[in-house]
Design an enzyme around this catalytic site. Sequence first.
Site, PDB file in Angstrom:
ATOM      1  N   VAL A 201       0.835  -1.203   0.000  1.00  0.00           N
ATOM      2  CA  VAL A 201       0.000   0.000   0.000  1.00  0.00           C
ATOM      3  C   VAL A 201       0.872   1.256   0.000  1.00  0.00           C
ATOM      4  CG1 VAL A 201      -1.716   1.277   1.375  1.00  0.00           C
ATOM      5  CG2 VAL A 201      -1.746  -1.215   1.359  1.00  0.00           C
ATOM      6  N   CYS A 202       0.442   2.281  -0.746  1.00  0.00           N
ATOM      7  CA  CYS A 202       1.059   3.608  -0.650  1.00  0.00           C
ATOM      8  C   CYS A 202      -0.065   4.643  -0.728  1.00  0.00           C
ATOM      9  CB  CYS A 202       2.113   3.823  -1.737  1.00  0.00           C
ATOM     10  SG  CYS A 202       1.440   4.013  -3.401  1.00  0.00           S
ATOM     11  N   ARG A 203       0.248   5.876  -1.109  1.00  0.00           N
ATOM     12  CA  ARG A 203      -0.777   6.924  -1.140  1.00  0.00           C
ATOM     13  C   ARG A 203      -1.747   6.727  -2.302  1.00  0.00           C
ATOM     14  NH1 ARG A 203      -2.021  12.029  -3.155  1.00  0.00           N
ATOM     15  NH2 ARG A 203      -0.371  11.822  -4.697  1.00  0.00           N
TER      16      ARG A 203
ATOM     17  N   MET B  85      -4.034   4.702  -0.448  1.00  0.00           N
ATOM     18  CA  MET B  85      -4.796   5.225   0.696  1.00  0.00           C
ATOM     19  C   MET B  85      -5.792   6.297   0.276  1.00  0.00           C
ATOM     20  SD  MET B  85      -4.087   3.446   3.354  1.00  0.00           S
ATOM     21  CE  MET B  85      -4.685   4.404   4.751  1.00  0.00           C
TER      22      MET B  85
END
Length: 98
Positions: free
Chosen positions: A62-64, A90
Amino acid sequence: MKEITAKELEQKQNTKEKLNIVDVREDEEVAMGKIPGAKHIPLGQIPARLNELDKQEHYYIVCRSGGRSSNACQFLIQNGYNVTNMAGGMLDWEGEVE
């Protein structure tokens, strides 16, 4: 590369399925909230911290927004890891954060 939507990952989490989530955002981003239980390893630290990941396990990365996690997935796949990128990152996550 395998991908999952934020909604699909949230549904898996809601069923109490055992999930290995790795958040590759920077410290200041994670300070604003991360998926409960996610392990934080900033993207730039992944090569040095591979020993923290088990090749027998599956990881959701997961990242932004999904870009850095995609890069992390490509690197991890090349090194023999079973990973899935959370598309949209996210920015698309509507579930709980800690």
